[in-house]
Write a protein that holds these residues in place. Structure first.
Motif, PDB file in Angstrom:
ATOM      1  N   MET A 274      13.705   5.544  -2.921  1.00  0.00           N
ATOM      2  CA  MET A 274      14.738   6.315  -2.227  1.00  0.00           C
ATOM      3  C   MET A 274      14.679   7.807  -2.542  1.00  0.00           C
ATOM      4  N   ASP A 275      13.601   8.259  -3.167  1.00  0.00           N
ATOM      5  CA  ASP A 275      13.473   9.672  -3.532  1.00  0.00           C
ATOM      6  C   ASP A 275      12.936  10.452  -2.334  1.00  0.00           C
ATOM      7  N   PRO A 276      13.738  11.338  -1.718  1.00  0.00           N
ATOM      8  CA  PRO A 276      13.297  12.044  -0.511  1.00  0.00           C
ATOM      9  C   PRO A 276      12.128  12.981  -0.755  1.00  0.00           C
ATOM     10  N   SER A 277      11.996  13.486  -1.979  1.00  0.00           N
ATOM     11  CA  SER A 277      10.897  14.411  -2.261  1.00  0.00           C
ATOM     12  C   SER A 277       9.544  13.701  -2.200  1.00  0.00           C
ATOM     13  N   LEU A 278       9.560  12.371  -2.258  1.00  0.00           N
ATOM     14  CA  LEU A 278       8.316  11.608  -2.226  1.00  0.00           C
ATOM     15  C   LEU A 278       7.925  11.162  -0.818  1.00  0.00           C
ATOM     16  N   ARG A 279       8.767  11.426   0.173  1.00  0.00           N
ATOM     17  CA  ARG A 279       8.416  11.006   1.530  1.00  0.00           C
ATOM     18  C   ARG A 279       7.147  11.700   2.053  1.00  0.00           C
ATOM     19  N   PRO A 280       7.028  13.025   1.954  1.00  0.00           N
ATOM     20  CA  PRO A 280       5.789  13.641   2.439  1.00  0.00           C
ATOM     21  C   PRO A 280       4.532  13.150   1.716  1.00  0.00           C
ATOM     22  N   PRO A 281       4.515  13.094   0.367  1.00  0.00           N
ATOM     23  CA  PRO A 281       3.304  12.569  -0.273  1.00  0.00           C
ATOM     24  C   PRO A 281       3.049  11.099   0.043  1.00  0.00           C
ATOM     25  N   ALA A 282       4.097  10.317   0.246  1.00  0.00           N
ATOM     26  CA  ALA A 282       3.899   8.917   0.624  1.00  0.00           C
ATOM     27  C   ALA A 282       3.259   8.825   2.005  1.00  0.00           C
ATOM     28  N   ALA A 283       3.719   9.682   2.917  1.00  0.00           N
ATOM     29  CA  ALA A 283       3.135   9.705   4.259  1.00  0.00           C
ATOM     30  C   ALA A 283       1.679  10.140   4.206  1.00  0.00           C
ATOM     31  N   ARG A 284       1.384  11.153   3.400  1.00  0.00           N
ATOM     32  CA  ARG A 284      -0.015  11.622   3.279  1.00  0.00           C
ATOM     33  C   ARG A 284      -0.901  10.534   2.691  1.00  0.00           C
ATOM     34  N   ALA A 285      -0.388   9.835   1.663  1.00  0.00           N
ATOM     35  CA  ALA A 285      -1.168   8.752   1.049  1.00  0.00           C
ATOM     36  C   ALA A 285      -1.457   7.666   2.079  1.00  0.00           C
ATOM     37  N   GLY A 286      -0.459   7.322   2.868  1.00  0.00           N
ATOM     38  CA  GLY A 286      -0.656   6.332   3.907  1.00  0.00           C
ATOM     39  C   GLY A 286      -1.648   6.796   4.956  1.00  0.00           C
ATOM     40  N   TYR A 287      -1.537   8.063   5.331  1.00  0.00           N
ATOM     41  CA  TYR A 287      -2.445   8.620   6.345  1.00  0.00           C
ATOM     42  C   TYR A 287      -3.895   8.558   5.867  1.00  0.00           C
ATOM     43  N   ASP A 288      -4.113   8.953   4.622  1.00  0.00           N
ATOM     44  CA  ASP A 288      -5.479   8.908   4.073  1.00  0.00           C
ATOM     45  C   ASP A 288      -6.008   7.479   4.041  1.00  0.00           C
ATOM     46  N   GLN A 289      -5.150   6.536   3.677  1.00  0.00           N
ATOM     47  CA  GLN A 289      -5.574   5.134   3.684  1.00  0.00           C
ATOM     48  C   GLN A 289      -5.924   4.677   5.090  1.00  0.00           C
ATOM     49  N   GLY A 290      -5.093   5.048   6.050  1.00  0.00           N
ATOM     50  CA  GLY A 290      -5.343   4.657   7.429  1.00  0.00           C
ATOM     51  C   GLY A 290      -6.668   5.178   7.950  1.00  0.00           C
ATOM     52  N   LYS A 291      -6.968   6.420   7.633  1.00  0.00           N
ATOM     53  CA  LYS A 291      -8.235   7.011   8.084  1.00  0.00           C
ATOM     54  C   LYS A 291      -9.420   6.248   7.497  1.00  0.00           C
ATOM     55  N   VAL A 292      -9.309   5.883   6.222  1.00  0.00           N
ATOM     56  CA  VAL A 292     -10.398   5.166   5.554  1.00  0.00           C
ATOM     57  C   VAL A 292     -10.524   3.741   6.084  1.00  0.00           C
ATOM     58  N   LEU A 293      -9.396   3.103   6.344  1.00  0.00           N
ATOM     59  CA  LEU A 293      -9.403   1.699   6.738  1.00  0.00           C
ATOM     60  C   LEU A 293      -9.753   1.474   8.201  1.00  0.00           C
ATOM     61  N   ALA A 294      -9.700   2.521   9.004  1.00  0.00           N
ATOM     62  CA  ALA A 294      -9.913   2.357  10.446  1.00  0.00           C
ATOM     63  C   ALA A 294     -11.237   1.668  10.755  1.00  0.00           C
ATOM     64  N   GLY A 295     -12.293   2.084  10.083  1.00  0.00           N
ATOM     65  CA  GLY A 295     -13.595   1.482  10.342  1.00  0.00           C
ATOM     66  C   GLY A 295     -13.630   0.011   9.992  1.00  0.00           C
ATOM     67  N   GLN A 296     -12.979  -0.354   8.858  1.00  0.00           N
ATOM     68  CA  GLN A 296     -12.981  -1.750   8.426  1.00  0.00           C
ATOM     69  C   GLN A 296     -12.140  -2.636   9.342  1.00  0.00           C
ATOM     70  N   LEU A 297     -11.085  -2.069   9.920  1.00  0.00           N
ATOM     71  CA  LEU A 297     -10.161  -2.865  10.710  1.00  0.00           C
ATOM     72  C   LEU A 297     -10.506  -2.905  12.200  1.00  0.00           C
ATOM     73  N   THR A 298     -11.451  -2.083  12.631  1.00  0.00           N
ATOM     74  CA  THR A 298     -11.741  -1.991  14.058  1.00  0.00           C
ATOM     75  C   THR A 298     -12.173  -3.333  14.653  1.00  0.00           C
ATOM     76  N   GLU A 299     -13.118  -4.019  14.004  1.00  0.00           N
ATOM     77  CA  GLU A 299     -13.604  -5.293  14.529  1.00  0.00           C
ATOM     78  C   GLU A 299     -12.476  -6.323  14.529  1.00  0.00           C
ATOM     79  N   PHE A 300     -11.684  -6.341  13.456  1.00  0.00           N
ATOM     80  CA  PHE A 300     -10.594  -7.288  13.338  1.00  0.00           C
ATOM     81  C   PHE A 300      -9.557  -7.067  14.456  1.00  0.00           C
ATOM     82  N   TRP A 301      -9.196  -5.829  14.698  1.00  0.00           N
ATOM     83  CA  TRP A 301      -8.105  -5.531  15.623  1.00  0.00           C
ATOM     84  C   TRP A 301      -8.528  -5.614  17.085  1.00  0.00           C
ATOM     85  N   ARG A 302      -9.756  -5.193  17.373  1.00  0.00           N
ATOM     86  CA  ARG A 302     -10.189  -5.128  18.760  1.00  0.00           C
ATOM     87  C   ARG A 302     -10.864  -6.412  19.212  1.00  0.00           C
TER      88      ARG A 302
END
Length: 302
Positions: A274-302
């Protein structure tokens, strides 16, 4: 004879967005935005299931692009409120968060099983409602409404989970439930407070299961994003943990992939959710993970 359907006999793609507080909501948006910018559009899922903070994220991606939502979170970094925020942005204070965890831990410890726990949680919420001035309901609804780019149910199937505070039974809202999207999300995010819809009261959908991934039974591919890393505060014997849900889905023939925050960002969740100061870094961490995982998940999702 084996009657379990094979993955080839199931169709459709389901996206499951678990609960995880304010930082969990930001991380979910970040992951989806990272995947989106890498060419994998999760908003095109045939089914989206949202629970608590995940219900807010589900409604948000139904009304705006992941890139816009991600940018909006980062834009708040320079104008953070002084108090922590709830799963959809409502302000709360650190002491009530700690009190809530202690109070619900006692209820969990006293419960005989999951159904008993839900009834006890609902009774506690109704008791607090009876002693309040009733102003919380309208304030909470306004807070939730302000976080949603659109207040209309999307054309694609979306399920929003809650628990009936009076019976302890699960409630699952969709566009055919006769419930406004804002009210469905507000109920799913209500934590231990009783949110009124008509003559019923509801508490947080996470008291059913934190991800509620089992609601995707019958879909061929299920992607689960869990800010809390699949963990649960409940006894494992109750089967509320994500691993049990995944086993159920795979047993019914679904292909399932799960995504958790990586080790470098785990400190932003749990007690700090519930710490609002951590929302931007949490979003950035998620974004970086998403970019990395996109290649691995493409075959699964499509």
């Amino acid at each position: 004879m084996n009657t379990t359907p094979s993955s080839s006999s199931l169709h459709g793609r389901a996206l499951v967005l678990g609960g995880g507080g304010s930082t969990g909501n930001a991380w979910l948006i970040g992951v989806i935005a990272g995947l989106f910018d890498a060419g994998l559009d999760m908003t095109a899922a045939d089914l989206v299931i949202g629970t608590s903070a995940g219900s807010t994220a589900a409604a948000q991606i139904a009304g705006a692009s992941p890139t816009e939502l991600f940018s909006a979170i980062l834009a708040t970094a320079s104008r953070q409120p002084t108090a922590p925020v709830g799963s959809d942005g409502g302000r709360v204070t650190a002491r009530p968060v700690s009190d809530h965890l202690e109070r619900t831990d006692r209820i969990i410890a006293a419960a005989g099983d999951a159904a008993d726990m839900r009834r006890r949680m609902g009774a506690a919420a109704l008791g607090r409602e009876a002693g309040s001035d009733g102003a919380w309901q309208s304030r909470w609804r306004e807070t939730v409404a302000a976080r949603l780019p659109s207040q209309r149910w999307p054309h694609r199937t979306m399920l929003v989970t809650a628990v009936d505070a009076q019976t302890g039974e699960a409630a699952v809202f969709d566009c055919d439930s006769g419930v406004d999207l804002v009210d469905a999300v507000a109920a799913s995010c209500s934590s231990g407070s009783a949110y009124r819809i008509g003559d019923k009261r509801y508490i947080d959908g996470g008291y059913r299961r934190n991800e509620n991934a089992d609601l995707a039974t019958g879909y061929g591919r299920v992607l689960v994003l869990s800010p809390f890393g699949g963990r649960t505060r409940m006894p494992l014997a109750w089967g509320m943990q994500l691993a049990a849900q995944v086993d159920e889905l795979r047993g019914s023939g679904s292909r399932v992939e799960t995504v958790f925050p990586d080790g470098s960002s785990e400190h932003m969740f749990g007690a700090n959710a519930m710490d609002p100061s951590l929302r931007p870094p949490a979003a950035r961490a998620g974004y970086d993970q998403g970019k990395v995982l996109a290649g691995q998940l493409t075959e699964f999702w499509r």
